[in-house]
Design a protein around this motif. Structure first.
Motif, PDB file in Angstrom:
ATOM      1  N   ILE A  31       7.372  14.892   7.175  1.00 38.18           N
ATOM      2  CA  ILE A  31       7.513  13.694   5.776  1.00 38.18           C
ATOM      3  C   ILE A  31       7.955  12.341   6.142  1.00 38.18           C
ATOM      4  O   ILE A  31       6.548  11.762   6.041  1.00 38.18           O
ATOM      5  CB  ILE A  31       8.691  14.315   5.033  1.00 38.18           C
ATOM      6  CG1 ILE A  31       8.504  15.596   4.408  1.00 38.18           C
ATOM      7  CG2 ILE A  31       9.590  13.116   3.798  1.00 38.18           C
ATOM      8  CD1 ILE A  31      10.182  15.922   3.528  1.00 38.18           C
ATOM      9  N   LYS A  32       8.745  12.065   7.103  1.00 40.42           N
ATOM     10  CA  LYS A  32       9.078  11.209   7.926  1.00 40.42           C
ATOM     11  C   LYS A  32       7.755  10.018   8.311  1.00 40.42           C
ATOM     12  O   LYS A  32       6.979   9.106   8.032  1.00 40.42           O
ATOM     13  CB  LYS A  32       9.162  10.747   8.917  1.00 40.42           C
ATOM     14  CG  LYS A  32      10.266   9.537   9.693  1.00 40.42           C
ATOM     15  CD  LYS A  32      11.165   9.355  10.291  1.00 40.42           C
ATOM     16  CE  LYS A  32      11.432   8.019  11.266  1.00 40.42           C
ATOM     17  NZ  LYS A  32      12.303   9.227  12.319  1.00 40.42           N
ATOM     18  N   GLU A  33       6.767  11.653   8.763  1.00 40.96           N
ATOM     19  CA  GLU A  33       5.791  10.788   9.642  1.00 40.96           C
ATOM     20  C   GLU A  33       4.088  10.643   8.520  1.00 40.96           C
ATOM     21  O   GLU A  33       3.678   9.322   8.713  1.00 40.96           O
ATOM     22  CB  GLU A  33       4.847  11.827  10.867  1.00 40.96           C
ATOM     23  CG  GLU A  33       5.955  12.113  12.068  1.00 40.96           C
ATOM     24  CD  GLU A  33       4.928  13.059  12.285  1.00 40.96           C
ATOM     25  OE1 GLU A  33       4.287  13.594  12.271  1.00 40.96           O
ATOM     26  OE2 GLU A  33       5.723  12.961  13.943  1.00 40.96           O
ATOM     27  N   ARG A  34       4.558  11.193   7.394  1.00 34.95           N
ATOM     28  CA  ARG A  34       3.452  11.162   6.755  1.00 34.95           C
ATOM     29  C   ARG A  34       3.468  10.111   5.023  1.00 34.95           C
ATOM     30  O   ARG A  34       2.087   9.038   5.365  1.00 34.95           O
ATOM     31  CB  ARG A  34       2.813  12.704   5.752  1.00 34.95           C
ATOM     32  CG  ARG A  34       2.307  12.375   4.126  1.00 34.95           C
ATOM     33  CD  ARG A  34       2.444  14.066   3.209  1.00 34.95           C
ATOM     34  NE  ARG A  34       3.898  14.602   3.029  1.00 34.95           N
ATOM     35  CZ  ARG A  34       4.221  15.803   3.739  1.00 34.95           C
ATOM     36  NH1 ARG A  34       3.930  16.036   4.345  1.00 34.95           N
ATOM     37  NH2 ARG A  34       5.302  15.841   3.072  1.00 34.95           N
ATOM     38  N   ASN A  35       4.845   9.441   5.415  1.00 37.81           N
ATOM     39  CA  ASN A  35       5.534   8.351   4.730  1.00 37.81           C
ATOM     40  C   ASN A  35       5.420   7.234   5.626  1.00 37.81           C
ATOM     41  O   ASN A  35       4.603   5.731   5.063  1.00 37.81           O
ATOM     42  CB  ASN A  35       6.727   8.492   4.111  1.00 37.81           C
ATOM     43  CG  ASN A  35       7.032   9.537   3.603  1.00 37.81           C
ATOM     44  OD1 ASN A  35       6.281   9.608   2.641  1.00 37.81           O
ATOM     45  ND2 ASN A  35       8.290  10.054   3.438  1.00 37.81           N
ATOM     46  N   GLU A  36       4.914   7.565   6.700  1.00 41.32           N
ATOM     47  CA  GLU A  36       4.857   6.047   8.036  1.00 41.32           C
ATOM     48  C   GLU A  36       3.357   5.797   7.895  1.00 41.32           C
ATOM     49  O   GLU A  36       2.601   4.460   7.520  1.00 41.32           O
ATOM     50  CB  GLU A  36       5.349   6.131   9.117  1.00 41.32           C
ATOM     51  CG  GLU A  36       6.474   6.689   9.350  1.00 41.32           C
ATOM     52  CD  GLU A  36       7.480   6.913  10.250  1.00 41.32           C
ATOM     53  OE1 GLU A  36       6.195   7.370  11.256  1.00 41.32           O
ATOM     54  OE2 GLU A  36       8.319   6.735  10.898  1.00 41.32           O
ATOM     55  N   GLY A  48       1.323   6.561   5.428  1.00 37.53           N
ATOM     56  CA  GLY A  48       0.664   5.990   4.092  1.00 37.53           C
ATOM     57  C   GLY A  48       0.735   4.846   3.898  1.00 37.53           C
ATOM     58  O   GLY A  48       0.415   3.665   3.573  1.00 37.53           O
ATOM     59  N   GLY A  49       2.263   4.482   4.493  1.00 35.76           N
ATOM     60  CA  GLY A  49       2.603   2.413   4.650  1.00 35.76           C
ATOM     61  C   GLY A  49       1.896   1.823   5.677  1.00 35.76           C
ATOM     62  O   GLY A  49       1.523   1.173   5.114  1.00 35.76           O
ATOM     63  N   GLN A  58      -1.157   1.489   3.472  1.00 41.82           N
ATOM     64  CA  GLN A  58      -1.311   0.460   2.773  1.00 41.82           C
ATOM     65  C   GLN A  58      -1.240  -1.254   3.275  1.00 41.82           C
ATOM     66  O   GLN A  58      -1.977  -1.723   2.599  1.00 41.82           O
ATOM     67  CB  GLN A  58       0.170   0.570   1.790  1.00 41.82           C
ATOM     68  CG  GLN A  58      -0.168   2.075   1.120  1.00 41.82           C
ATOM     69  CD  GLN A  58       1.175   2.294   0.409  1.00 41.82           C
ATOM     70  OE1 GLN A  58       1.859   1.915   0.257  1.00 41.82           O
ATOM     71  NE2 GLN A  58       0.888   3.837  -0.565  1.00 41.82           N
TER      72      GLN A  58
END
Length: 207
Positions: free
Chosen positions: A87-92, A94-95, A98
């Motif tokens: 989850i952390k890697e996916r959020n990073e 995605g950030g 963006q």
């Protein structure tokens, strides 16, 4: 002799002596001897009782259950750590994606700000129009660079998968039937996905 026959008839035969060397000699004496006494003391050979076997089996089962529980707890902890890390890697990721997209628009935003805050008394309309066109080109260049495609199907066959017909008009020739006459609003496709269909006027041949 008569009495002997009488005794035999009455079932009382005279006992006969059995020699000592014949089988059965001394049977009476052996019957009178006492039987050997079996000692009640425990022997050196271990004997497993039902209780001992049950206790050992229960201990084995408990040990196996403890091992399986420890293994399950370790796997659960590893999966939870993996899930949180994913989850952390996916959020990073995605950030970062963006941020890369926003970075493409920084120059265009700067240009737009320059023309948005000019003094109308000192700048003519032609300069403003040229500035807006420059910003539009920069934006489109940035967007097409990351996979945006503009759908502007003038004089192309009508495609219901990417076009939306808002009205029709008569076609002057049969070969113009179902051709796009005008585009009211362009459409957009991003990396193969339709974001918005193009709203068009379609020619229709009536014969």
């Amino acid at each position: 002799m008569k009495s002997s026959r009488k005794d035999r008839r009455e079932g009382h035969p005279h006992p006969q002596a059995v020699p000592d060397d014949q089988p059965g000699a001394g049977a009476t004496a052996q019957a009178d001897e006492p039987l050997p006494v079996v000692s009640g003391e425990p022997t050196d050979v271990p004997v497993e009782t039902d209780d001992t076997f049950t206790a050992q089996a229960g201990e084995d089962v408990r040990r196996a259950l403890d091992e399986q529980r420890d293994r399950y707890l370790r796997l659960a902890a590893e999966y939870d750590n993996y899930r949180k890390r994913s989850i952390k890697e996916r959020n990073e990721a995605g950030g970062r994606a963006q941020a890369d997209v926003v970075r493409l628009f920084v120059d265009a935003i700067d240009d737009l700000a320059r023309f948005a805050h000019v003094d109308p008394s000192t700048v003519d309309s032609t300069t403003v129009v040229q500035g807006v066109e420059l910003v539009e080109k920069k934006l489109l260049k940035a967007l097409t660079g990351i996979g945006l495609q503009i759908v502007n199907p003038v004089d192309q066959p009508f495609d219901p998968a990417a076009h939306e017909a808002v009205m029709t008009e008569p076609a002057l020739a049969e070969e113009d039937d179902h051709m796009v006459a005008r585009v009211f609003q362009v459409g957009y496709i991003f990396n193969g996905q339709l974001l918005r269909p193009a709203r068009v006027v379609v020619k229709q041949w009536n014969g």
